[in-house]
Motif scaffolding. Structure first.
Motif, PDB file in Angstrom:
ATOM      1  N   LEU A   1      34.915  38.422  61.352  1.00  0.00           N
ATOM      2  CA  LEU A   1      35.221  39.245  60.904  1.00  0.00           C
ATOM      3  C   LEU A   1      36.248  39.991  60.835  1.00  0.00           C
ATOM      4  CD1 LEU A   1      34.372  40.016  57.223  1.00  0.00           C
ATOM      5  CD2 LEU A   1      33.081  41.696  58.648  1.00  0.00           C
ATOM      6  N   ARG A   2      37.150  40.186  60.196  1.00  0.00           N
ATOM      7  CA  ARG A   2      38.778  40.963  60.533  1.00  0.00           C
ATOM      8  C   ARG A   2      38.627  41.439  59.316  1.00  0.00           C
ATOM      9  NH1 ARG A   2      41.975  38.353  64.493  1.00  0.00           N
ATOM     10  NH2 ARG A   2      40.217  37.523  65.866  1.00  0.00           N
ATOM     11  N   THR A   3      39.701  43.069  60.054  1.00  0.00           N
ATOM     12  CA  THR A   3      40.511  43.465  59.121  1.00  0.00           C
ATOM     13  C   THR A   3      42.091  43.664  59.360  1.00  0.00           C
ATOM     14  OG1 THR A   3      38.553  45.841  59.721  1.00  0.00           O
ATOM     15  CG2 THR A   3      40.563  46.003  58.957  1.00  0.00           C
ATOM     16  N   ALA A   4      43.008  43.497  58.378  1.00  0.00           N
ATOM     17  CA  ALA A   4      44.065  43.345  58.023  1.00  0.00           C
ATOM     18  C   ALA A   4      44.576  43.698  56.580  1.00  0.00           C
ATOM     19  CB  ALA A   4      44.268  41.361  57.952  1.00  0.00           C
ATOM     20  N   GLY A   5      45.322  44.708  57.150  1.00  0.00           N
ATOM     21  CA  GLY A   5      46.465  44.826  55.199  1.00  0.00           C
ATOM     22  C   GLY A   5      47.006  43.557  55.069  1.00  0.00           C
ATOM     23  N   PHE A   6      46.770  43.767  53.310  1.00  0.00           N
ATOM     24  CA  PHE A   6      46.866  42.629  52.949  1.00  0.00           C
ATOM     25  C   PHE A   6      48.087  43.223  51.465  1.00  0.00           C
ATOM     26  CE2 PHE A   6      44.203  42.668  49.148  1.00  0.00           C
ATOM     27  CZ  PHE A   6      43.643  43.962  49.084  1.00  0.00           C
ATOM     28  N   THR A   7      48.206  42.746  50.499  1.00  0.00           N
ATOM     29  CA  THR A   7      49.310  43.032  49.572  1.00  0.00           C
ATOM     30  C   THR A   7      48.869  41.342  48.691  1.00  0.00           C
ATOM     31  OG1 THR A   7      50.729  43.824  47.958  1.00  0.00           O
ATOM     32  CG2 THR A   7      51.371  42.715  49.820  1.00  0.00           C
ATOM     33  N   SER A   8      49.118  41.715  47.284  1.00  0.00           N
ATOM     34  CA  SER A   8      49.087  40.786  46.292  1.00  0.00           C
ATOM     35  C   SER A   8      49.921  40.779  45.442  1.00  0.00           C
ATOM     36  CB  SER A   8      47.813  40.160  45.373  1.00  0.00           C
ATOM     37  OG  SER A   8      47.798  39.321  44.973  1.00  0.00           O
ATOM     38  N   LYS A   9      51.149  39.433  45.534  1.00  0.00           N
ATOM     39  CA  LYS A   9      51.819  39.536  44.049  1.00  0.00           C
ATOM     40  C   LYS A   9      51.703  38.109  43.605  1.00  0.00           C
ATOM     41  CE  LYS A   9      54.335  40.518  48.700  1.00  0.00           C
ATOM     42  NZ  LYS A   9      55.297  40.195  50.221  1.00  0.00           N
ATOM     43  N   PRO A  10      51.472  38.931  42.183  1.00  0.00           N
ATOM     44  CA  PRO A  10      51.421  37.948  41.059  1.00  0.00           C
ATOM     45  C   PRO A  10      52.574  38.039  40.040  1.00  0.00           C
ATOM     46  CG  PRO A  10      50.226  39.237  40.996  1.00  0.00           C
ATOM     47  CD  PRO A  10      50.420  39.944  41.633  1.00  0.00           C
ATOM     48  N   ARG A  11      52.555  37.016  39.320  1.00  0.00           N
ATOM     49  CA  ARG A  11      53.480  37.297  38.319  1.00  0.00           C
ATOM     50  C   ARG A  11      53.075  36.042  37.449  1.00  0.00           C
ATOM     51  NH1 ARG A  11      59.476  37.599  39.758  1.00  0.00           N
ATOM     52  NH2 ARG A  11      59.797  36.128  37.689  1.00  0.00           N
ATOM     53  N   LYS A  12      52.754  36.358  36.071  1.00  0.00           N
ATOM     54  CA  LYS A  12      52.305  36.035  34.958  1.00  0.00           C
ATOM     55  C   LYS A  12      52.989  35.116  34.009  1.00  0.00           C
ATOM     56  CE  LYS A  12      50.302  37.400  30.423  1.00  0.00           C
ATOM     57  NZ  LYS A  12      50.407  38.267  29.338  1.00  0.00           N
ATOM     58  N   ILE A  13      52.126  33.051  34.413  1.00  0.00           N
ATOM     59  CA  ILE A  13      53.099  32.333  33.534  1.00  0.00           C
ATOM     60  C   ILE A  13      53.342  32.497  32.241  1.00  0.00           C
ATOM     61  CG2 ILE A  13      52.678  29.841  33.421  1.00  0.00           C
ATOM     62  CD1 ILE A  13      51.779  30.073  36.838  1.00  0.00           C
ATOM     63  N   ASN A  14      51.155  32.703  31.977  1.00  0.00           N
ATOM     64  CA  ASN A  14      51.695  32.483  30.646  1.00  0.00           C
ATOM     65  C   ASN A  14      50.310  33.911  30.197  1.00  0.00           C
ATOM     66  OD1 ASN A  14      49.175  31.152  30.346  1.00  0.00           O
ATOM     67  ND2 ASN A  14      50.428  29.400  31.183  1.00  0.00           N
TER      68      ASN A  14
ATOM     69  N   TYR B   1      46.884  33.259  30.608  1.00  0.00           N
ATOM     70  CA  TYR B   1      45.785  32.387  30.931  1.00  0.00           C
ATOM     71  C   TYR B   1      46.116  31.828  32.438  1.00  0.00           C
ATOM     72  CZ  TYR B   1      43.804  32.771  26.096  1.00  0.00           C
ATOM     73  OH  TYR B   1      43.546  33.748  24.624  1.00  0.00           O
ATOM     74  N   GLU B   2      47.708  32.139  33.228  1.00  0.00           N
ATOM     75  CA  GLU B   2      47.978  31.228  34.080  1.00  0.00           C
ATOM     76  C   GLU B   2      48.509  32.852  34.876  1.00  0.00           C
ATOM     77  OE1 GLU B   2      48.113  26.606  33.939  1.00  0.00           O
ATOM     78  OE2 GLU B   2      49.612  27.287  33.155  1.00  0.00           O
ATOM     79  N   SER B   3      48.457  32.220  36.047  1.00  0.00           N
ATOM     80  CA  SER B   3      49.401  32.982  36.690  1.00  0.00           C
ATOM     81  C   SER B   3      49.339  32.736  38.045  1.00  0.00           C
ATOM     82  CB  SER B   3      48.555  34.570  37.448  1.00  0.00           C
ATOM     83  OG  SER B   3      47.727  34.438  37.548  1.00  0.00           O
ATOM     84  N   ALA B   4      50.721  33.155  38.515  1.00  0.00           N
ATOM     85  CA  ALA B   4      50.545  32.196  40.107  1.00  0.00           C
ATOM     86  C   ALA B   4      51.319  33.734  41.222  1.00  0.00           C
ATOM     87  CB  ALA B   4      51.665  30.906  40.360  1.00  0.00           C
ATOM     88  N   GLY B   5      51.355  33.438  42.241  1.00  0.00           N
ATOM     89  CA  GLY B   5      51.346  34.834  43.508  1.00  0.00           C
ATOM     90  C   GLY B   5      51.080  34.685  44.510  1.00  0.00           C
ATOM     91  N   VAL B   6      51.590  35.468  46.088  1.00  0.00           N
ATOM     92  CA  VAL B   6      51.398  35.079  46.865  1.00  0.00           C
ATOM     93  C   VAL B   6      50.283  36.348  47.667  1.00  0.00           C
ATOM     94  CG1 VAL B   6      52.685  35.133  49.148  1.00  0.00           C
ATOM     95  CG2 VAL B   6      53.870  33.896  47.551  1.00  0.00           C
ATOM     96  N   LEU B   7      49.449  36.287  48.346  1.00  0.00           N
ATOM     97  CA  LEU B   7      48.720  36.417  49.023  1.00  0.00           C
ATOM     98  C   LEU B   7      49.147  37.008  50.451  1.00  0.00           C
ATOM     99  CD1 LEU B   7      46.215  38.867  49.283  1.00  0.00           C
ATOM    100  CD2 LEU B   7      44.773  36.650  50.044  1.00  0.00           C
ATOM    101  N   GLU B   8      49.232  38.242  50.988  1.00  0.00           N
ATOM    102  CA  GLU B   8      49.893  38.119  51.989  1.00  0.00           C
ATOM    103  C   GLU B   8      49.056  38.948  52.690  1.00  0.00           C
ATOM    104  OE1 GLU B   8      52.633  37.638  53.373  1.00  0.00           O
ATOM    105  OE2 GLU B   8      53.812  36.680  51.613  1.00  0.00           O
ATOM    106  N   LEU B   9      48.855  38.427  53.852  1.00  0.00           N
ATOM    107  CA  LEU B   9      47.932  39.484  55.394  1.00  0.00           C
ATOM    108  C   LEU B   9      48.706  38.892  56.492  1.00  0.00           C
ATOM    109  CD1 LEU B   9      45.202  37.047  53.547  1.00  0.00           C
ATOM    110  CD2 LEU B   9      44.057  38.696  54.042  1.00  0.00           C
ATOM    111  N   LYS B  10      47.947  41.023  56.505  1.00  0.00           N
ATOM    112  CA  LYS B  10      49.298  40.756  57.853  1.00  0.00           C
ATOM    113  C   LYS B  10      48.120  40.554  59.422  1.00  0.00           C
ATOM    114  CE  LYS B  10      50.148  44.323  61.782  1.00  0.00           C
ATOM    115  NZ  LYS B  10      49.265  45.302  62.002  1.00  0.00           N
ATOM    116  N   LEU B  11      48.520  40.121  60.160  1.00  0.00           N
ATOM    117  CA  LEU B  11      47.784  39.156  61.192  1.00  0.00           C
ATOM    118  C   LEU B  11      48.013  39.318  62.897  1.00  0.00           C
ATOM    119  CD1 LEU B  11      45.783  35.863  59.838  1.00  0.00           C
ATOM    120  CD2 LEU B  11      45.010  38.833  59.672  1.00  0.00           C
ATOM    121  N   ASN B  12      47.214  39.518  63.365  1.00  0.00           N
ATOM    122  CA  ASN B  12      48.134  39.414  64.886  1.00  0.00           C
ATOM    123  C   ASN B  12      47.579  38.400  66.125  1.00  0.00           C
ATOM    124  OD1 ASN B  12      49.403  42.122  64.585  1.00  0.00           O
ATOM    125  ND2 ASN B  12      46.838  43.435  64.361  1.00  0.00           N
TER     126      ASN B  12
END
Length: 453
Positions: A164-177, A179-190
Motif C-alpha cells: 500500500l502506497r501514499t502518493a499525490g494525485f490529480t485527475s484531469k478529465p474532459r467531457k466527450i459527450n 455519457y463519455e469522458s476521457a482523462g489522465v490520472l496522474e500519480l506522483k511516485l518515487n
C-alpha cells in the motif's frame, strides 16, 4: 494534512472566476476543465477519499489551469446556440487530455498500451495508456456511464508490488459527450525500479452537475504492469546545500532536479508565505517553462517540503532559475475584466490582459477546412495568458464551446495557433480576452541552479 475536493459548483466559481475565459454554462465548460482540487485561503490544494491511501498528506496545485478555467455564469439558452465543440476526441486520450510532457512521451513511444477495463453500477472505466518516467505515473482513462456527466475519479487506493502506497494525485478529465469522458490520472511516485505491478482501485466517480456534485460509489480495480521506459534518458542532479537562499525569515532551497523526456521535476524546501503560492521556472535561454503541478506539505515547524512538476526541458540543461511567487487574486467581476476588439484585417490586433501583459493577434487564416488564429502573448504569466483568447460572433455568441486546440509554434517566444472550425471570412467576428490575475514574484528568493553531472 488532509484536504477536501470542492463540494459544489459555488466553490469552483469562487476559486476560478479570477482567471476565466468567457462565461459559459457549467454543462459545456467541463469539456475543457481539468480536475482540480480546491485551493483554500492558504493556496493549498486538497484531497478526499474514504480509503485515501493516495495523497494522504499532500497538497496539489496546478497553476497552469488557472489561466484555462472558465467561469460558469452564461445562460443555458445562450449555450444552446454554440454550434461545435472546440477539440474533438479522436481516440488518443493522452493527446486529448494530457499535458505537454505526456503528449511528448506518447510521441516518443514511451507509453504502454493497456486496454484494461472494469465495470460497476453502470459505469465502465477503461485504462488505455500508461506512461511512467520515475517521477509520475500517467494513466489515460475512458469512462462510459449510464448516468450523464460522470467524469471524476475519487476514493483511490494504490499498491506497488502489493504494498500500500501514499502518493499525490490529480485527475484531469474532459467531457466527450453526456455519457463519455476521457482523462489522465496522474500519480506522483518515487519508485526507482525498472518495472513493477500497480494495483489500482477506484471507489467512487462523480460529476459537478447541479448544486451538489453527484457521487456514485463502486469498485473499479486494475492490475497494471508498469515499466520505466524513460529510465535510460533520465538525468538526476542532487543539489548541494549551497542551492539555498534566505531573505529575512523566508528561505527557499532546491534539493533535487530530475529531468526526463516527459517531466522536469524539482524537489524543494520553503519557509515563508504559502498563500496562493506558486513557482516560476526559467531555462538558460530565458524562457519560462510551463508548470504542470505543485505538491507540498507543511510540518509543525512551518517548513514546507514539496515537488514542482514542469514540462520537459533539454536534458543537457546546465542553468535554471526558480522563483517563488504569490498569486494576487482579482476580485473584480468578469465584465470589469473582459476586453474585446473587432476582428479586422489590420494586424496586429492587441488586447490588454491587465498588469500581466497583452495578447497580440497577428493573423487569421480562413481555410476551407478550418480557421487558424495566429497570436502571441507577452507578459509575466504567459501560460495563464495564452489560454485567454477566444472568438465570438458580432452578436456576442461563442464560436466553440471548448477551450479549443492551441499549439505553440515557436520555442523562443510564446506564440500559438488556435484552431477553429471553418468560418465564413466575410462575416464579422469579435476577439476577446480577460485581464489575468497578477503575480508577485519573490525576487529576493530567486534561486540560480547550476546543474552538474
Amino acid at each position: 494534512m488532509n484536504r477536501d475536493y470542492p463540494t459544489d459548483e459555488k466553490e469552483l466559481k469562487e476559486q476560478f472566476s479570477q482567471t476565466s475565459l468567457p462565461p459559459i454554462d457549467v454543462t459545456a465548460r467541463v469539456l475543457g476543465a481539468q480536475r482540480m482540487v480546491q485551493i483554500n485561503h492558504k493556496g493549498l490544494m486538497s484531497l478526499r477519499g474514504k480509503r485515501l491511501a493516495v495523497a494522504g498528506c499532500s497538497v496539489l496545485l496546478v497553476m497552469a489551469v488557472l489561466g484555462i478555467m472558465m467561469s460558469f455564469s452564461a445562460s443555458a439558452e445562450r449555450v444552446k446556440r454554440i454550434p461545435v465543440v472546440g477539440k474533438l476526441f479522436e481516440g488518443d486520450i493522452f493527446s486529448f487530455a494530457g499535458d505537454n510532457g505526456v503528449k511528448k512521451g506518447k510521441a516518443l513511444g514511451l507509453s504502454m498500451e493497456m486496454n484494461e477495463e472494469a465495470t460497476d453500477n453502470g459505469v465502465t472505466i477503461r485504462i488505455d495508456d500508461v506512461l511512467y518516467d520515475g517521477t509520475r505515473l500517467s494513466l489515460g482513462y475512458l469512462m462510459r456511464s449510464e448516468q450523464p456527466n460522470l467524469m471524476f475519479l475519487e476514493d483511490i487506493e494504490l499498491r506497488i508490488d502489493g504494498e500500500l502506497r501514499t502518493a499525490g494525485f490529480t485527475s484531469k478529465p474532459r467531457k466527450i459527450n453526456d455519457y463519455e469522458s476521457a482523462g489522465v490520472l496522474e500519480l506522483k511516485l518515487n519508485e526507482r525500479s525498472d518495472s513493477f505491478i500497480v494495483a489500482l482501485s477506484i471507489g467512487q466517480v462523480s460529476s459537478l452537475e447541479g448544486e451538489q456534485p453527484h457521487r456514485l460509489p463502486g469498485i473499479w480495480s486494475f492490475e497494471l504492469p508498469v515499466t520505466n521506459q524513460a529510465l535510460s534518458s533520465t538525468v538526476h542532479h542532487r543539489m548541494t546545500e549551497g542551492n539555498r537562499v534566505k531573505a529575512g525569515k523566508a528561505m527557499f532551497e532546491v534539493t533535487d532536479v530530475i529531468l526526463t523526456p516527459i517531466t522536469s521535476r524539482i524537489d524543494f524546501r520553503y519557509v515563508g508565505d504559502t498563500e496562493w503560492l506558486g513557482f516560476q521556472l526559467m531555462d538558460e535561454q530565458g524562457m519560462l517553462v510551463e508548470a504542470s503541478s505543485l505538491e507540498y506539505g507543511e510540518n509543525n515547524e512551518g517548513i514546507v517540503s514539496g515537488t514542482m512538476i514542469f514540462s520537459p526541458i533539454d536534458l543537457g540543461s546546465r542553468l535554471l532559475y526558480v522563483t517563488p511567487y504569490q498569486l494576487k487574486i482579482d476580485r473584480r467581476t468578469e465584465d470589469q475584466r473582459m476586453k474585446k476588439a473587432e476582428l479586422a484585417t489590420a494586424f496586429p490586433i492587441i488586447l490588454q490582459q491587465g498588469k500581466v501583459g497583452e495578447v497580440s493577434v497577428n493573423d487569421v487564416e480562413f481555410l476551407p477546412d478550418k480557421t487558424l488564429i495566429h497570436y502571441e502573448v507577452r507578459g509575466s504569466v504567459p501560460y495563464m495568458q495564452y489560454a485567454s483568447l477566444w472568438l465570438e460572433t458580432a452578436e456576442g455568441d461563442r464560436i466553440i464551446s471548448d477551450n479549443g486546440k492551441r499549439t505553440r509554434v515557436r520555442e523562443d517566444s510564446y506564440s500559438y495557433v488556435l484552431e477553429y472550425p471553418a468560418l465564413d471570412a466575410k462575416a464579422k467576428y469579435v476577439l476577446g480576452t480577460m485581464e489575468q490575475t497578477e503575480i508577485e514574484l519573490q525576487e529576493k528568493l530567486r534561486l540560480k541552479l547550476e546543474l552538474h553531472d
